[in-house]
Design an enzyme around this catalytic site. Structure first.
Site, PDB file in Angstrom:
ATOM      1  N   SER A 268     -25.867 -15.999  10.162  1.00  8.23           N
ATOM      2  CA  SER A 268     -24.453 -16.372  10.326  1.00  8.23           C
ATOM      3  C   SER A 268     -24.352 -17.673  11.107  1.00  8.23           C
ATOM      4  O   SER A 268     -25.171 -17.948  11.992  1.00  8.23           O
ATOM      5  CB  SER A 268     -23.671 -15.277  11.065  1.00  8.23           C
ATOM      6  N   ASP A 269     -23.360 -18.471  10.781  1.00  9.09           N
ATOM      7  CA  ASP A 269     -23.060 -19.608  11.645  1.00  9.09           C
ATOM      8  C   ASP A 269     -22.720 -19.037  13.026  1.00  9.09           C
ATOM      9  O   ASP A 269     -22.420 -17.839  13.161  1.00  9.09           O
ATOM     10  CB  ASP A 269     -21.908 -20.446  11.062  1.00  9.09           C
ATOM     11  N   TRP A 270     -22.788 -19.891  14.049  1.00 11.50           N
ATOM     12  CA  TRP A 270     -22.655 -19.419  15.425  1.00 11.50           C
ATOM     13  C   TRP A 270     -21.260 -18.820  15.652  1.00 11.50           C
ATOM     14  O   TRP A 270     -20.254 -19.501  15.489  1.00 11.50           O
ATOM     15  CB  TRP A 270     -22.958 -20.567  16.390  1.00 11.50           C
TER      16      TRP A 270
END
Ligand SMILES: *[C@@H]1O[C@H](CO)[C@@H](O)[C@H](O)[C@H]1NC(C)=O
Ligand SMILES: *[C@@H]1O[C@H](CO)[C@@H](O)[C@H](O)[C@H]1NC(C)=O
Ligand SMILES: *[C@@H]1O[C@H](CO)[C@@H](O)[C@H](O)[C@H]1NC(C)=O
Ligand SMILES: *[C@@H]1O[C@H](CO)[C@@H](O)[C@H](O)[C@H]1NC(C)=O
Ligand SMILES: *[C@@H]1O[C@H](CO)[C@@H](O)[C@H](O)[C@H]1NC(C)=O
Ligand SMILES: *[C@@H]1O[C@H](CO)[C@@H](O)[C@H](O)[C@H]1NC(C)=O
Ligand SMILES: *[C@@H]1O[C@H](CO)[C@@H](O)[C@H](O)[C@H]1NC(C)=O
Ligand SMILES: *[C@@H]1O[C@H](CO)[C@@H](O)[C@H](O)[C@H]1NC(C)=O
Ligand SMILES: *[C@@H]1O[C@H](CO)[C@@H](O)[C@H](O)[C@H]1NC(C)=O
Length: 782
Positions: A268-270
């Site tokens: 996942s993106d942050w």
């Protein structure tokens, strides 16, 4: 004690190869062997260790990296270090600042794309990072104002796909994992993720995109990345058709893991994970950054995932699959053997950048010199910087410059950034900073400069080297107000450096060049009849002064990276022929460009942020074609110091026996059905250098699909091949284009497969999307 290894290693391909098992140009293991090794590893883990493999920073020994998987020492596993980003090692020191994605796309040169990847991979590895958070093919650039467009390879999926393939292959040849990002339709920064106002959650923008557009446009370059063996794919902040992309099973499981047969892991993106069960079951394999006490934000994997597995809401089988996927690339690239430790200087550099010199964190880090990993990478950075510079105008051979002795260096983009060497701040500074060259954009794709060569330094040094002199005015407002009053005598050439900033986290306010740039051009040109404008920008910018009679040349130099000054001197004085071509269209006005960013005056409605991609595939040149709008400078355009001709006969040959759909019996492997990647046709065209100097032509092949046998929404034409050809003066050569099955297929949403339509195709060869020199009409299927 100082860290000794650092000063003694010169990082070159050869040096790296000698210090560790699989440092450079080593063959990865097969996916099946890697998955077997990963399975063996995972079978030895406890349930909570498995959770630890898929939850950022859950296990002990967090590495000083932007994201990490902790270690399991009893199995000799030291953890995994993830670092930004697509243009070099971010938040670090003694690293190279590479040309931005858009710059290398503008080279239209597969070798340079690949070697940029190799050099970047070498630096990440030598710093101890297992994973490069890049390359980027999302955003592609649906919106001219998109804040992150410059990180990727532009709005054409074919060109972006070639660049993804080359970048992934290059990075991973150094034994480092590539993370292809951000899947998918992550086209605007505005409300890119959810926000909370007065305790009420306002959901992220939902990109609402039809199946065919997803396949033929936004997913296309990711298919190349998977085919090239990308280790990981990052899901994006936004929602897609209503679901967060990190919880969208259509995207992560149906398209990516099933259709494209992606065997690695989705990351996942942050802070793009907003739930546990729905996200894990939709296909998300790692939450990032996870349970990091330093950074704010909830963690949805970790303990929560453990509980969900214990309750049977996420099957243990799924957890095993997640952990195996995470470990497979690690074994595939032999990262279990002799991988360099994380540079201990990462800790203090990161802490100071994030929290300042007073941070108590500093006490917990050793005082060490950073490991210098740059090797000779300045050479390829300089080369890509010039090769990615596009010559848009050149009146009467104003360029290349001769030994002109009176040179003006003007504009606020010429000198060193007055704010320092790093532009990480993504909090609403769309205009950037006023003084200093933009060699790279802002945000997580930014890399801290260790050795930035500015245009001012390089031009002045060059002019002085042959006995000339320079006059310098760096204040655009001065120029705009007629500040050339301080300049005498009028320079024989006025080099005016102008800029536009773009950064993650915010979209551009406009696509004008910034800081009174237009007035600066007009006032300079009013006095100086040989004004040459050099633009450093993220891609699409307006040039309302393009036809000014005294603007004798225009160069779009993009974000060239740390050798900016040297790269532009090479082009200006003709040491290098300007062989860049636009990987996007420059419009006459913003409204000409097509769909703009969705902006809501009030974001009260929790589900109010919706962006309907009604234009389908008609972005950039496809939009200019279908809406019949004249651009200022079109996709694929760029001048040379020489001239080229193309024969009017395009030779086109289809391989004997082409069926309408891929032969499934040939099997599936990463990238999708194997037969989709089979060559089915060839095209050849003759090119001649009709000028007096050696040059590089970029021959381009566009395809018009039959309109009557494809559904509505088929673009007027699409790029399906290009070939960069070096030619001596007077020389003639053939440019070859090989077309794969996918290149001649459309995505049939009813059949959910790629289909080569019946009917007449038109193949067009030329030097840009609007400079087409020859065509042939033919059917592929009888
Ligand atoms: C991908 O890159 C490799 C070399 O790195 C090349 O052989 C191959 O043809 C490329 N494939 C595509 C589809 O561009
Ligand atoms: C979207 O989310 C809902 C709620 O979690 C879920 O039921 C549905 O399956 C999801 N759809 C896709 C395509 O992921
Ligand atoms: C986060 O980590 C701390 C200790 O490192 C642990 O006590 C806590 O349970 C973790 N929280 C979650 C949600 O995983
Ligand atoms: C330059 O820009 C500033 C800020 O936008 C503006 O106030 C000023 O008037 C401009 N100067 C000129 C000469 O246009
Ligand atoms: C171009 O330069 C000439 C000579 O300096 C000047 O007379 C003319 O006004 C300039 N044109 C523009 C558009 O500034
Ligand atoms: C032509 O394609 C058909 C269908 O894929 C296949 O059965 C046949 O063997 C092919 N013929 C040749 C000569 O390749
Ligand atoms: C295309 O041309 C290459 C080189 O001439 C040749 O090897 C290949 O078989 C051709 N492919 C097709 C599909 O005709
Ligand atoms: C090439 O050189 C010849 C002879 O010097 C000259 O006549 C001609 O104009 C030149 N052509 C170009 C395109 O510069
Ligand atoms: C395709 O176009 C060519 C050239 O215009 C024409 O001769 C041919 O009849 C067309 N074929 C079909 C199937 O439309």
């Amino acid at each position: 004690m100082r860290y000794l290894v650092a000063s003694t290693i010169v990082i070159t391909t050869r040096a790296l190869a000698s210090i560790s098992g699989c440092a450079s140009q080593c063959e990865p293991l097969s996916w099946s062997e890697s998955l077997t090794k990963a399975g063996d590893f995972v079978s030895q883990l406890t349930l909570s260790e498995k959770v630890g493999i898929v939850s950022g920073a859950y296990l002990a020994h967090q590495l000083p990296c932007v994201g990490s998987i902790g270690s399991i020492s009893r199995l000799g596993f030291d953890g995994i270090c993830f670092s930004d980003g697509p243009n070099g090692v971010a938040r670090s020191d003694s690293v190279s600042v590479f040309p931005a994605g858009i710059t290398v796309a503008a080279t239209w040169d597969r070798d340079l794309m690949y070697h940029r990847g190799v050099a970047m991979g070498e630096e990440f590895r030598a710093k101890g990072s297992h994973v490069v958070l890049g390359p980027s093919a999302g955003p592609m650039g649906r919106h001219a104002r998109g804040g992150r467009n410059w990180e990727g390879f532009g709005p054409d999926p074919y060109l972006a796909g070639v660049a993804m393939n080359a970048s992934v292959a290059g990075i991973q040849s150094a034994g480092v994992q590539a993370c292809s990002k951000h899947i998918i339709a992550n086209e605007q920064e505005t409300q890119r993720t959810s926000t909370t106002t007065d305790g009420k959650v306002i959901e992220a923008i939902s990109s609402n995109v039809d199946d065919r557009t997803l396949h033929e446009l936004y997913l296309w370059p990711f298919a190349n990345a998977v085919k090239a063996g990308t280790s990981t794919v990052m899901c994006s902040y936004n929602r897609v058709n209503g679901n967060y992309s990190c919880a969208n099973s259509d995207i992560l499981t149906t398209f990516l893991k099933d259709e494209l047969a992606f065997p690695g892991y989705v990351l996942s993106d942050w802070y793009a994970t907003h739930g546990t069960v729905d996200f894990a079951n939709a296909g998300l394999d790692i939450e990032m950054p996870g349970n990091v006490s330093l950074l704010a934000g909830a963690s949805y994997f970790g303990d929560a995932l453990l509980e969900a597995v214990n309750e049977g809401l996420v099957l243990e089988q799924r957890l095993d699959d997640m952990a195996k996927r995470v470990m497979a690339p690690y074994f595939r690239l032999s990262q279990d053997q002799d991988f360099p430790t994380v540079d201990p200087a990462n800790g203090p550099v990161f802490a100071i950048l994030q929290f300042g010199h007073q941070t108590p964190l500093l006490a917990s880090y050793p005082e060490v010199d950073s490991r210098d990993v740059r090797g000779n990478h300045a050479d390829i950075i300089r080369e890509i910087g010039s090769a990615g510079t596009v010559l848009l105008k050149n009146v009467d051979g104003s360029l290349p410059l001769k030994k002109i002795t009176n040179v003006g260096i003007f504009g606020n983009d010429a000198g060193y950034p007055t704010i320092g060497s790093v532009f990480l701040d993504i909090s609403n500074h769309p205009e950037g900073f006023e003084y200093g060259t933009f060699a790279i954009g802002g945000g997580s794709g930014n890399v801290r400069h260790t050795d930035l060569i500015t245009p001012l330094d390089a031009v002045r040094d060059h002019v002085k080297s042959y006995g000339g002199q320079v006059q310098i005015v760096l204040d655009n407002d001065q120029l705009a107000e007629g500040g050339l009053n301080t300049v005498y005598p009028t320079p024989d050439v006025c080099l005016l450096f102008l800029k536009a900033y773009a950064t993650e986290g915010t979209d551009r306010v406009s696509i004008d060049l910034q800081f009174n740039a237009t007035k600066a051009v007009e006032s300079t040109a009013a006095v100086c009849p040989n004004t040459i404008v050099v633009v450093h920008g993220p891609g699409v910018v307006l040039m309302p002064w393009a036809d000014n009679e005294n603007v004798t040349a225009i160069l779009a130099a993009h974000y060239p990276g740390e050798q900016s000054g040297n790269s532009i001197v090479d082009v200006l004085w003709g040491a290098v022929e300007p062989s860049g071509r636009l990987p996007y269209t420059i419009p006459k006005t913003l409204s000409d460009y097509g769909p703009d960013i969705a902006e809501l005056p009030e974001s009260e409605a929790p589900d109010g942020w919706q962006s309907d991609f009604n234009e389908g595939q008609a972005i950039d040149y496809r939009h200019f074609d279908s809406a019949d709008v004249s651009p200022q400078y079109e996709f694929g355009f760029g001048l040379s110091y020489t001239t080229f001709e193309m024969s009017t006969t395009l030779e086109f040959r289809v391989t004997g026996n082409v069926s309408s759909v891929a032969d499934k019996s040939l099997g599936i492997e990463p990238g999708g059905l194997i037969d989709l990647w089979s060559p089915v046709a060839n095209a050849t065209i003759e090119i001649t250098n009709t000028g007096n100097t050696t040059g590089l032509a970029v021959a381009q092949l566009y395809v018009s699909f039959p309109q009557d046998t494809t559904p509505k929404g088929t673009p007027v034409k699409v790029l399906r091949g290009f070939s960069k050809v070096a030619l001596d003066a007077g020389e003639t050569r053939l440019a070859h284009f090989e077309l794969l099955r996918r290149d001649l297929s459309f995505w049939d949403s009813d059949k959910t497969e790629w289909v080569i339509p019946k009917g007449n195709f038109t193949f067009l060869a030329g030097f840009s999307s609007r400079d087409l020199r020859s065509r042939v009409q033919t059917v592929i299927l009888p």
